[in-house]
Design an enzyme around this catalytic site. Structure first.
Site, PDB file in Angstrom:
ATOM      1  N   LYS A   1      -1.465  -2.366  -9.830  1.00 42.05           N
ATOM      2  CA  LYS A   1      -1.523  -1.201  -8.950  1.00 42.05           C
ATOM      3  C   LYS A   1      -2.839  -0.490  -9.219  1.00 42.05           C
ATOM      4  O   LYS A   1      -3.097  -0.044 -10.332  1.00 42.05           O
ATOM      5  CB  LYS A   1      -0.356  -0.266  -9.234  1.00 42.05           C
ATOM      6  CG  LYS A   1      -0.312   0.938  -8.316  1.00 42.05           C
ATOM      7  CD  LYS A   1       0.946   1.748  -8.573  1.00 42.05           C
ATOM      8  CE  LYS A   1       1.160   2.787  -7.514  1.00 42.05           C
ATOM      9  NZ  LYS A   1       2.466   3.433  -7.636  1.00 42.05           N
TER      10      LYS A   1
ATOM     11  N   MET B   1      -0.230   6.356  -3.625  1.00 38.49           N
ATOM     12  CA  MET B   1      -1.073   6.444  -4.813  1.00 38.49           C
ATOM     13  C   MET B   1      -2.112   5.334  -4.895  1.00 38.49           C
ATOM     14  O   MET B   1      -3.058   5.435  -5.667  1.00 38.49           O
ATOM     15  CB  MET B   1      -0.211   6.417  -6.082  1.00 38.49           C
ATOM     16  CG  MET B   1       0.614   7.677  -6.242  1.00 38.49           C
ATOM     17  SD  MET B   1       1.578   7.655  -7.754  1.00 38.49           S
ATOM     18  CE  MET B   1       0.301   7.580  -8.987  1.00 38.49           C
TER      19      MET B   1
ATOM     20  N   ASP C   1      11.738   9.034  -6.732  1.00 39.79           N
ATOM     21  CA  ASP C   1      11.410   8.436  -5.433  1.00 39.79           C
ATOM     22  C   ASP C   1      12.215   7.156  -5.218  1.00 39.79           C
ATOM     23  O   ASP C   1      11.678   6.117  -4.819  1.00 39.79           O
ATOM     24  CB  ASP C   1       9.911   8.163  -5.322  1.00 39.79           C
ATOM     25  CG  ASP C   1       9.444   7.959  -3.874  1.00 39.79           C
ATOM     26  OD1 ASP C   1      10.143   8.419  -2.948  1.00 39.79           O
ATOM     27  OD2 ASP C   1       8.393   7.331  -3.674  1.00 39.79           O
TER      28      ASP C   1
ATOM     29  N   VAL D   1      -1.087  -2.200  -4.310  1.00 33.57           N
ATOM     30  CA  VAL D   1      -0.529  -3.131  -5.291  1.00 33.57           C
ATOM     31  C   VAL D   1      -0.984  -4.527  -4.896  1.00 33.57           C
ATOM     32  O   VAL D   1      -0.859  -4.929  -3.737  1.00 33.57           O
ATOM     33  CB  VAL D   1       1.013  -3.051  -5.347  1.00 33.57           C
ATOM     34  CG1 VAL D   1       1.558  -4.083  -6.343  1.00 33.57           C
ATOM     35  CG2 VAL D   1       1.472  -1.647  -5.716  1.00 33.57           C
TER      36      VAL D   1
ATOM     37  N   THR E   1       0.866  -1.176   0.000  1.00 38.04           N
ATOM     38  CA  THR E   1       0.000   0.000   0.000  1.00 38.04           C
ATOM     39  C   THR E   1       0.897   1.218   0.000  1.00 38.04           C
ATOM     40  O   THR E   1       1.878   1.273   0.736  1.00 38.04           O
ATOM     41  CB  THR E   1      -0.910   0.015   1.251  1.00 38.04           C
ATOM     42  OG1 THR E   1      -1.741  -1.146   1.208  1.00 38.04           O
ATOM     43  CG2 THR E   1      -1.776   1.245   1.290  1.00 38.04           C
TER      44      THR E   1
END
Length: 195
Positions: free
Chosen positions: A41, A23, A140, A26, A20
């Site tokens: 996702k 956004m 990221d 998954v 989790t």
């Protein structure tokens, strides 16, 4: 609300939630047509209601699907579907990577030895170089987005806040997204992260 056994677009059966994030969730899922395991996702409902976000998300998915590198998660498909509860799901289908996030590996070991660390750094750098050559800046990179397979090979995942030279940034202009401990100085000051 999503749960296991939900089938998206008559093709992708959600089997187990595996992660989790900011956004969405998954899921380990089954591609019922090709008979293979995949990762799906599913975006958060709040993101699904923004048509500009969805347009950027789909454009980014197309660009990611064109990237081919063993160290970058492969994107297979994206789509949307109406859910039995009346909601809508926008989703991205990727290869399922058997392994564990580097963050869990570090947590369990305390720290990695020099050889393993250098191997991981080299593999991550090669994956990032391939993304950069494809015009994509991940934005990221952190241990939770680096999956280590049982054989020690590494896969870079979660391009959710990536920036593409061809599409632009997935996030709104002037907003700062990322993990505070890992974002670049450019991102922290609201600037543009580059290759």
């Amino acid at each position: 609300m999503l749960s296991s056994e939900v089938v998206l677009s008559g093709r992708y059966r959600l089997d187990e939630r595996v992660a989790t994030g900011g956004m969405g969730d998954v899921w380990r899922a089954s591609d019922l047509i090709l008979g293979r395991q995949v990762a799906v996702k599913v975006l958060l409902p709040a993101l699904v209601s923004d048509p500009d976000f969805i347009a950027r998300f789909r454009a980014e998915a197309r660009i990611m699907a064109a990237l081919r590198h063993p160290g970058i998660v492969q994107v297979f498909d994206c789509g949307e579907d109406d859910l039995p509860d009346g909601g809508r799901a926008d989703y991205l289908v990727m290869e399922f990577v058997a392994g564990e996030p580097l963050s869990k590996r570090i947590e369990a070991a305390g720290r990695l030895d020099v050889a393993e660390t250098m191997s991981i750094v080299a593999q991550a750098a090669a994956a990032l170089n391939a993304a950069h050559r494809g015009g994509i800046v991940h934005r990221d990179v952190k241990p939770g987005n680096l999956l280590v397979r049982p054989n020690g090979t590494l896969v870079l995942t979660d391009f959710g806040i990536a920036r593409s030279d061809l599409v632009g940034q997935l996030t709104a202009a002037g907003s700062v997204l990322g993990t505070a401990s890992y974002i670049s100085p450019e991102q922290a000051t609201g600037g543009v992260a580059t290759h």
